[in-house]
Design an enzyme around this catalytic site. Structure first.
Site, short mmCIF file in Angstrom:
data_model
loop_
_atom_site.label_atom_id
_atom_site.label_comp_id
_atom_site.label_asym_id
_atom_site.label_seq_id
_atom_site.Cartn_x
_atom_site.Cartn_y
_atom_site.Cartn_z
N ASP A 196 10.83 -6.96 8.32
CA ASP A 196 10.76 -5.96 7.42
C ASP A 196 10.46 -4.47 7.79
O ASP A 196 10.41 -3.41 7.23
CB ASP A 196 9.41 -6.39 6.60
CG ASP A 196 8.29 -6.70 7.32
OD1 ASP A 196 8.30 -7.50 8.21
OD2 ASP A 196 7.11 -5.96 7.24
N ARG A 215 0.86 -1.20 0.14
CA ARG A 215 0.06 0.06 -0.10
C ARG A 215 0.79 1.45 0.19
O ARG A 215 0.58 2.37 0.49
CB ARG A 215 -0.91 0.10 1.08
CG ARG A 215 -0.05 -0.03 2.44
CD ARG A 215 -1.01 0.20 3.60
NE ARG A 215 -0.34 -0.04 4.91
CZ ARG A 215 -0.78 0.18 6.16
NH1 ARG A 215 -1.78 0.95 6.14
NH2 ARG A 215 -0.14 0.05 7.11
P1 AMP Z 1 3.25 -3.45 8.13
O1 AMP Z 1 2.65 -3.90 9.19
O2 AMP Z 1 2.42 -2.06 7.79
O3 AMP Z 1 4.90 -3.22 8.12
O4 AMP Z 1 2.65 -4.06 6.73
C1 AMP Z 1 3.13 -5.46 6.46
C2 AMP Z 1 2.86 -5.77 5.08
O5 AMP Z 1 1.59 -5.62 4.68
C3 AMP Z 1 3.77 -4.85 4.10
O6 AMP Z 1 4.08 -5.79 3.03
C4 AMP Z 1 2.52 -3.91 3.65
O7 AMP Z 1 2.57 -3.34 2.60
C5 AMP Z 1 1.27 -4.86 3.62
N1 AMP Z 1 -0.08 -4.19 3.92
C6 AMP Z 1 -0.38 -3.73 5.12
N2 AMP Z 1 -1.54 -2.99 4.92
C7 AMP Z 1 -1.90 -3.19 3.60
C8 AMP Z 1 -3.12 -3.01 2.83
N3 AMP Z 1 -4.23 -2.24 3.22
N4 AMP Z 1 -3.24 -3.42 1.44
C9 AMP Z 1 -2.35 -4.21 1.00
N5 AMP Z 1 -1.12 -4.52 1.68
C10 AMP Z 1 -1.00 -4.24 2.88
MG MG Z 2 6.09 -2.44 7.30
#
Ligand code: AMP
Ligand code: MG
Length: 544
Positions: A242, A83
């Site tokens: 990540d 996103r």
């Molecule tokens: P985060 O917990 O924000 O680090 O996200 C973990 C993974 O989930 C990353 O690869 C983000 O890009 C993906 N991600 C989080 N929210 C969304 C969303 N609403 N749509 C698509 N991918 C998402």
């Molecule tokens: Mg992240």
């Protein structure tokens, strides 16, 4: 138009995919960081146009999403910007190249089941938290703007959607290397290492063993960063590999929050059931993440896999001592002592036991020490430890014992076995005692108060013996101990109001944390912790 570069696209194609942001039905600017625009020599009008005029956006070069993988809660997964989109690299007046990244900009090649969007609430939260970290003097991504897109998204409930524009020295993370090592070729991995060194650590390029020097530099930056987090009571909440940056910047402010009553088992994230990412677990998790990183670098360390493993093990085994030094030097300064002071570790160890046993508020305890409210060695009157109010409870979150116990007893056991059987092990110094300063049990409530009376003269004597005495100590403490952190109840109140279209509370809180070390009477209420009932129930969300 903003002039942007695209050096990342010089990497092999597997590392990214090009993607336009989705169309926004009715974009409106919610927050624009004009002081940061000024510092970056970015025209605020050009930024506003970027968001509000789609025809201008279409004329700009194509943004890209970055591919990566990562260990989420200990499990390896293929990920990528699901996103987010880097709209390009910008050259700052001070000669840095930074990523401009949109978050919540729609689906990408890596979105999997997600909608690619973000909520206004989550993006304003990230804006507030990242700016707070910056003003606390802690390396962080920064937030340039939040724009409501006009769309609505469903999370726990229906909410307004928004995009955040953030700035970071680089979004390369441990997970980018895990992706290259597991999904691409060794040549691709080498290209990523070379690119990262060139962009972020050019000083190691000429070293005898640049990959090893690179690892040590990043490890030191991450250790220093974590010490800073612990200094202000920051709990990242989702320290997956990540979300561990190679540049040593704090980023991805999903479920983060600041500690109130001192308890190393504190965790707020709704999905962190077992406290893997609890406050006091962070040092162990960083070590674990760096080990995963080192595993992905193994093929570049030495052509002989056995030699490579030995080199790697030696490098990661340097972590516990580096952490101990960074943590104890940082904590020493919080009580006014110089780094390396021989008495500081014992004094801090005792203070931590008192804070935990007494349920004392972390920020207020150091604030009170700094301003001398504890000077007579008494703390049984909460008003002494709380310079703001006699009403608000200071001894909060004692009721959280149940989940804290559960968190303490859980282990970070999910070691990752490399396919070829190579496996780096963790150093026992950390695995045996996952908590910072937990060599001794916390005091009971009554013991904590008594212990303080004995501790205080010892502390004063150590300060008097150190060069510069009390005057120098006070300066150190003023610079290390913030007065205003974004207290959980204040953050939620500001976001509730903002969602209803009123930004006053958000701006006021932002103003309080913009000068976090200076006590200002008009922000008096922002210094108080939330009530025990609030803390007990408080949960944060990833915002996904
Ligand atoms: P985060 O917990 O924000 O680090 O996200 C973990 C993974 O989930 C990353 O690869 C983000 O890009 C993906 N991600 C989080 N929210 C969304 C969303 N609403 N749509 C698509 N991918 C998402
Ligand atoms: Mg992240």
């Amino acid at each position: 138009m903003i002039r942007l570069g695209y050096s990342y696209l010089s990497l092999p194609e597997g590392f990214y995919s090009r993607n336009q942001p989705e169309a926004w039905s009715a974009p409106s600017l919610v927050e624009l960081n004009t002081p940061l625009c000024r510092d970056m020599n970015l025209d605020p009008q050009a930024l506003t146009d970027y968001f509000l005029r789609p025809e201008l956006r279409a004329q700009m070069p194509c943004p890209f999403a970055q591919a990566y993988a990562g260990h989420q809660f200990g499990h390896f997964t293929r990920l990528g910007d699901g996103r987010a989109l880097v709209i390009g690299e910008y050259s700052t007046p001070d000669g840095r190249i930074v990523d401009l990244q949109l978050k919540g900009s729609g689906r990408t090649a890596y979105s999997r089941g997600g909608d690619g969007r973000a909520s206004l609430r989550a993006m304003l939260r990230e804006y507030l938290m990242s700016e707070t970290m910056h003003w606390l003097g802690i390396s962080s991504s920064r937030s340039l703007a939040v724009v409501r897109t006009g769309g609505r998204i469903r999370r726990e409930r229906w909410q307004d959607a928004a995009v955040l524009l953030r700035v970071m020295n680089s979004h390369i993370r441990v997970g980018t290397f895990e992706f290259a090592a597991n999904m691409l070729t060794e040549a691709d991995l080498r290209a990523l290492v070379d690119y990262s060194i060139h962009r972020l650590y050019p000083e190691v390029a000429g070293d005898e063993h640049p990959v090893l020097s690179f690892f040590h530099r990043v490890m030191q930056r991450q250790v220093d960063l974590l010490a800073q987090w612990m200094r202000v009571g920051f709990i990242h909440g989702v320290m997956n590999t990540d979300n561990t940056s190679i540049s040593g910047e704090t980023f991805d402010y999903g479920p983060c929050a600041f500690l109130n009553a001192y308890n190393p088992a504190t965790r707020y994230s709704s999905i962190d059931e077992h406290g893997r990412y609890a406050f006091g677990r962070q040092p162990q998790i960083l070590h674990w993440n760096l080990i995963r990183w080192m595993e992905s670098l193994l093929p570049l360390l030495h052509p002989d896999p056995k030699r490579a493993l030995l080199i790697a093990q030696e490098a990661v085994d340097a972590y516990p001592e580096r952490w101990r030094v960074a943590y104890s030097d940082m904590m020493a300064q919080k009580i006014g002592l110089p780094p390396g002071n021989s008495e500081s570790e014992a004094l801090i160890g005792e203070l931590v036991r008192m804070m935990e046993g007494g349920g004392w508020d972390y920020t207020q305890t150091f604030h009170a020490l700094t301003y001398g409210a504890m000077a007579d060695g008494k703390v049984d009157d909460p008003a002494l430890i709380s310079p703001y109010t006699n009403r608000d409870p200071v001894f909060v979150a004692r009721g959280s014992v149940e989940y804290n116990e559960k968190a303490k007893n859980s282990q970070v056991t999910d070691g990752h076995q490399l396919t070829d059987g190579h496996h780096l092990t963790e150093c026992h110094q950390l695995t045996e005692g996952p908590w910072v300063n937990c060599s001794a049990e916390p005091y009971s409530l009554s013991e904590a108060h008594r212990a303080f009376s004995a501790w205080h003269p010892r502390w004063m004597a150590a300060v008097d013996r150190a060069p510069g005495g009390r005057a120098r100590a006070r300066l150190r403490m003023l610079a290390s101990n913030p007065v205003f952190i974004p207290r959980n109840h204040r953050v939620e109140e500001a976001l509730d109001e903002a969602e209803a279209g009123r930004l006053d509370a958000f701006h006021r809180l932002l103003e309080a944390v913009t000068e976090p070390y200076r006590y200002r009477v008009e922000f008096k209420d922002y210094g108080a912790p939330p009530s025990e009932a609030f803390e007990r129930a408080y949960q944060t969300f990833c915002g996904t």
